[in-house]
Scaffold this motif. Structure first.
Motif, PDB file in Angstrom:
ATOM      1  N   THR A  93    -124.860   5.745 -17.096  1.00  0.00           N
ATOM      2  CA  THR A  93    -123.515   6.313 -17.196  1.00  0.00           C
ATOM      3  C   THR A  93    -122.629   5.451 -18.071  1.00  0.00           C
ATOM      4  OG1 THR A  93    -123.701   7.268 -14.971  1.00  0.00           O
ATOM      5  CG2 THR A  93    -121.488   7.043 -15.882  1.00  0.00           C
ATOM      6  N   GLU A  95    -118.687   4.918 -18.857  1.00  0.00           N
ATOM      7  CA  GLU A  95    -117.366   5.225 -18.291  1.00  0.00           C
ATOM      8  C   GLU A  95    -116.266   4.691 -19.202  1.00  0.00           C
ATOM      9  OE1 GLU A  95    -114.560   3.724 -14.645  1.00  0.00           O
ATOM     10  OE2 GLU A  95    -116.640   4.192 -14.136  1.00  0.00           O
ATOM     11  N   THR A 123    -113.079   8.559 -16.777  1.00  0.00           N
ATOM     12  CA  THR A 123    -113.936   9.663 -17.183  1.00  0.00           C
ATOM     13  C   THR A 123    -115.322   9.111 -17.489  1.00  0.00           C
ATOM     14  OG1 THR A 123    -113.325   9.457 -19.523  1.00  0.00           O
ATOM     15  CG2 THR A 123    -112.001  10.964 -18.177  1.00  0.00           C
ATOM     16  N   ASN A 126    -121.353  12.019 -18.746  1.00  0.00           N
ATOM     17  CA  ASN A 126    -122.309  13.022 -18.307  1.00  0.00           C
ATOM     18  C   ASN A 126    -121.733  14.077 -17.373  1.00  0.00           C
ATOM     19  OD1 ASN A 126    -122.020  11.235 -16.167  1.00  0.00           O
ATOM     20  ND2 ASN A 126    -124.021  10.290 -16.483  1.00  0.00           N
ATOM     21  N   ALA A 127    -120.408  14.149 -17.239  1.00  0.00           N
ATOM     22  CA  ALA A 127    -119.768  15.185 -16.426  1.00  0.00           C
ATOM     23  C   ALA A 127    -118.286  15.219 -16.756  1.00  0.00           C
ATOM     24  CB  ALA A 127    -119.981  14.932 -14.931  1.00  0.00           C
ATOM     25  N   TRP A 165    -118.265  14.545 -10.556  1.00  0.00           N
ATOM     26  CA  TRP A 165    -119.274  13.557 -10.922  1.00  0.00           C
ATOM     27  C   TRP A 165    -119.427  12.412  -9.931  1.00  0.00           C
ATOM     28  CZ3 TRP A 165    -117.110   8.752 -11.946  1.00  0.00           C
ATOM     29  CH2 TRP A 165    -115.802   8.709 -12.424  1.00  0.00           C
ATOM     30  N   GLY A 166    -118.681  12.446  -8.820  1.00  0.00           N
ATOM     31  CA  GLY A 166    -118.954  11.438  -7.809  1.00  0.00           C
ATOM     32  C   GLY A 166    -117.822  11.006  -6.912  1.00  0.00           C
TER      33      GLY A 166
END
Length: 220
Positions: A93, A95, A123, A126-127, A165-166
């Motif tokens: 990821t 960020e 942000t 991947n999403a 995304w989480g």
């Protein structure tokens, strides 16, 4: 919640931070800070100790511009980029993170105290979705002599919204640090210590990371 009734997943890691700080001219209230962070973590759990090893897990670059209101109060705005892989992220990821921060510092016969309040906008690659997070740091330093000092800190994180995304709104994580520092000269110091990073995870067991940390700071 998945994993309810189980203990958190425990892993060991090594964390290094190189920080460069300064201001724009002698006596200027304008400040800058830049940090480069690299982490490695234990891989192989739940395999036997013979099958476990350390692997790269994260790298981050963080830069901010500050304005010193007086000896106690400082405002900052910054940007950070970090790349995280397993076990600290389920998939690789990237960020991007912006933030705004307020620092309060006060020195007493019992040591120096620092309060730091930060709002982050996050942000990932991947999403979609913008995650908002608040962080509150309390830090204490105590000089042992002209060269050595003790340092301890606790920082709590709260997600302010839920994003696909989480991040889930509410308590996110907690960091507790204790260490000892050494001043090589008026501009350079180093710290070694222990950092416990407890991460609350919504759909799997929580993650409890025990870091051995090595930090070097240069004040220009």
């Amino acid at each position: 919640q998945a994993g309810a009734g189980q203990g958190p997943e425990q892993i060991f890691g090594i964390l290094g931070d190189l920080g460069v700080y300064g201001n724009f001219g002698k006596g200027s209230p304008w400040l800058y800070e830049s940090d480069l962070l690299i982490a490695g973590n234990q891989i192989g759990t739940p395999y036997s100790a013979a099958d476990q090893f350390m692997a790269f897990s994260a790298v981050g670059s963080y830069t901010s511009l500050g304005y010193k209101i007086d000896d106690h109060h400082t405002l900052y705005a910054g940007y950070g980029f970090q790349h995280v892989v397993e076990p600290l992220a389920s998939v690789p990821t990237n960020e991007n993170r912006g933030w705004q921060q307020y620092n309060y510092e006060h020195f007493t016969p019992c040591g120096g105290f620092k309060l730091s309040s930060r709002l982050e906008e996050r942000t990932v690659n991947n999403a979609g979705g913008l995650a908002l997070r608040a962080r509150q740091l309390v830090q204490w330093t105590y000089p042992l002599n002209a060269l050595w000092y003790l340092i301890a800190a606790e920082e709590v994180f709260f997600n302010l919204n839920t994003v696909a995304w989480g991040p889930v709104a509410g308590y996110d994580q907690n960091r507790v640090f204790a260490g000892i520092g050494y001043r090589f000269n008026p501009t350079t110091r180093a710290e070694i210590g222990y950092l416990n990073n407890y991460i609350n995870r919504a759909f799997v067991e929580d993650l409890d990371v025990n870091f051995l940390t090595f930090n070097v700071y240069v004040d220009l």
